[in-house]
Design an enzyme around this catalytic site. Structure first.
Site, PDB file in Angstrom:
ATOM      1  N   PHE A 121       0.842  -1.192   0.000  1.00 32.14           N
ATOM      2  CA  PHE A 121       0.000   0.000   0.000  1.00 32.14           C
ATOM      3  C   PHE A 121       0.877   1.242   0.000  1.00 32.14           C
ATOM      4  CE2 PHE A 121      -2.407   3.358   2.195  1.00 32.14           C
ATOM      5  CZ  PHE A 121      -3.517   3.422   1.358  1.00 32.14           C
ATOM      6  N   GLU A 154      12.922   3.501   1.192  1.00 33.70           N
ATOM      7  CA  GLU A 154      12.142   3.896   2.367  1.00 33.70           C
ATOM      8  C   GLU A 154      12.944   3.748   3.669  1.00 33.70           C
ATOM      9  OE1 GLU A 154       9.123   5.230   1.855  1.00 33.70           O
ATOM     10  OE2 GLU A 154       9.391   4.883  -0.287  1.00 33.70           O
TER      11      GLU A 154
END
Length: 187
Positions: A24, A99
């Site tokens: 997501f 990330e």
């Protein structure tokens, strides 16, 4: 927790026997898709809101002048819309580096636009990481974003691309749009 989360994330999940998993995206993963995927679908997760509360020392700012990027913050009853990607587990070799600045992978249930559901993973920078900045007035966040620039470009570009992508998704995000409205415009 250290801001560099690469190794921590690589130990969090065992992908043995997994051919594909949903991911997501609620920030730059919506518009900067620099990884292969098998399927892409608009989706939402419950109980979370998008907030510009995470410092970016590595992409949209520097250690001396960090930018601000989004993370998720728990809020009962809230819905966060974004984009889901079905990916092979090897994609996380790249995404864990992308990330790495304080983000950890967590499992999350997702609901797609057709009301079907699936479990997936999401990167969240929790408040116990070194790069977590927390809340500030929209004008202050916008001012910091306007002045920050890093290896991935101006922080304002991140904000404007996210706001545009959210509108394309039909996603409401008062927080993002309020900061966008406060962003100083070039003459």
């Amino acid at each position: 927790m250290s801001a560099n989360t690469i190794e921590h994330n690589r130990q969090r999940f065992d992908f043995e026997g997994v051919e594909a998993i949903w991911l997501f995206g609620y920030g730059s993963l919506i518009y900067k898709v620099d990884f292969p995927y098998l399927e892409k679908r608009p989706a939402a997760i419950q109980g979370w809101v998008r907030r510009f509360w995470q410092a970016s020392h590595d992409h949209r700012g520097t250690p001396e002048a960090p930018g601000r990027v989004v993370t998720l913050v728990k809020q009962p009853g809230a819905t966060c819309r974004g984009m889901a990607y079905r990916v092979s587990p090897d994609v996380f070799e790249h995404l864990d580096v992308r990330e790495k600045n304080g983000y950890l992978r967590f499992k999350t249930p997702m609901t797609f636009d057709d009301s079907s559901q699936a479990e997936g993973l999401v990167y969240i920078a929790t408040e116990d990481n070194e790069a977590f900045l927390g809340d500030a007035p929209a004008t202050d966040i916008a001012r910091q974003i306007a002045s920050a620039h890093g290896p991935s470009g101006p922080n304002s570009e991140y904000l404007l691309n996210l706001a545009s992508s959210l509108r394309e998704l039909g996603a409401e995000c008062e927080h993002t749009f309020a900061i966008e409205a406060c962003l100083p415009r070039e003459a």
